[in-house]
Design an enzyme around this catalytic site. Sequence first.
Site, PDB file in Angstrom:
ATOM      1  CE  LYS A  84      -6.325   5.924  -8.607  1.00  0.00           C
ATOM      2  NZ  LYS A  84      -6.945   5.744  -7.290  1.00  0.00           N
ATOM      3  CG  ASP A  85     -10.127   2.636  -7.170  1.00  0.00           C
ATOM      4  OD1 ASP A  85      -9.076   2.933  -6.577  1.00  0.00           O
ATOM      5  OD2 ASP A  85     -10.964   3.481  -7.551  1.00  0.00           O
ATOM      6  NE  ARG A  90       0.908   4.834  -6.209  1.00  0.00           N
ATOM      7  CZ  ARG A  90       0.949   6.062  -6.723  1.00  0.00           C
ATOM      8  NH1 ARG A  90       2.081   6.566  -7.172  1.00  0.00           N
ATOM      9  NH2 ARG A  90      -0.152   6.785  -6.810  1.00  0.00           N
ATOM     10  NE  ARG A  91      -0.970   9.663  -5.861  1.00  0.00           N
ATOM     11  CZ  ARG A  91      -2.292   9.565  -5.971  1.00  0.00           C
ATOM     12  NH1 ARG A  91      -3.051   9.793  -4.912  1.00  0.00           N
ATOM     13  NH2 ARG A  91      -2.849   9.251  -7.120  1.00  0.00           N
ATOM     14  NE  ARG A 145      -9.934   8.031   1.682  1.00  0.00           N
ATOM     15  CZ  ARG A 145     -10.701   7.084   2.231  1.00  0.00           C
ATOM     16  NH1 ARG A 145     -10.428   6.645   3.445  1.00  0.00           N
ATOM     17  NH2 ARG A 145     -11.731   6.580   1.586  1.00  0.00           N
ATOM     18  NE  ARG A 158      -8.961  12.842  -2.365  1.00  0.00           N
ATOM     19  CZ  ARG A 158      -8.357  11.671  -2.515  1.00  0.00           C
ATOM     20  NH1 ARG A 158      -7.114  11.618  -2.935  1.00  0.00           N
ATOM     21  NH2 ARG A 158      -8.986  10.553  -2.246  1.00  0.00           N
ATOM     22  CB  CYS A 209      -3.300  -0.476   1.084  1.00  0.00           C
ATOM     23  SG  CYS A 209      -4.568  -0.382  -0.178  1.00  0.00           S
TER      24      CYS A 209
END
Length: 311
Positions: free
Chosen positions: A79-80, A127-128, A145, A151, A238
């Site tokens: 995904k990156d 997106r989330r 981040r 996190r 993004c």
Amino acid sequence: MARLRIGSRGSQLALWQASHVAALLRSRGHEVKIETIRTTGDKVLDVALAKVGTKGMFTKEIEEALAEDRVDLAVHSLKDVTTVLPAGFELAAVLPREDARDAFLSTRYLSIEALPEAARVGTSSLRREAQLKAIRPGLTVHPLRGNVDTRLRKLADGEYDAIILAASGLKRLQRTESVRSYLSVDEMCPAAGQGALAIEIREGDSATRELIAFLNDAQASTTTRCERAMLNHLGGGCQVPIGAHATSEQGTLKLHAVVARPDGSQIIRHTATGTEPEELAKVVAQALLAAGAREILDDVYNSGAAVPQQP
């Protein structure tokens, strides 16, 4: 047997991924060394991903090491990886995919629905955030981040009522203790390529390509190719929340995709089936555009903001 150098980011999850690939290569008798490389995305931690505005922010420096022959292959979270690779590189393998869903984590609440009004939710992904606001418009979403441990510590310390993370990283690191639920694709469509690991090499490096061919999983390769092709058709960045998730069963592909306004006020969804990944991607992208995604994309692009490649 070959001597191979793997380029990897230095986070705990990235090193787990690189070590996993290294172990598989060593099982074939190869000598493997992991080279840790700090990327732009690792350096800029005080800005939300959508605002950084750098293509390949988690891959550029690793690709530079590949180009300079300092490493032989790179292990990435797919995904990156930009949907169109820079000249001189190729994706040589996609490993069997882990859980592609997003996870809801909290120390006090069992679900998104159980969160109180104006609860503080952390996520680094637009997106989330957009899909979360579509479910619960009254929540307050704050940037989150850092690596997985950071996190989780912020959640445990009470900085957030809940956080949303990729299920794959939590499962790989065996840090699922705060997971309260895994969000269905219909609730929270994942990022294209989420849960998959990809191996990048120098374009035309047939020797390395042959050595790592056994790592490629045909189903993961096909489904993620479909997702990434759909994202590429939309030109997604993004700053536009886009999700894509494909599955494959008995030769039939099913692609579910989402385009949303950043504030979650409008969600465009489409699901279709097919047998050819690129063609299915095009069909779904065109359906999304016709259903209103074109206006969302135009509004963001015409705002004058720089739109980086979506990870």
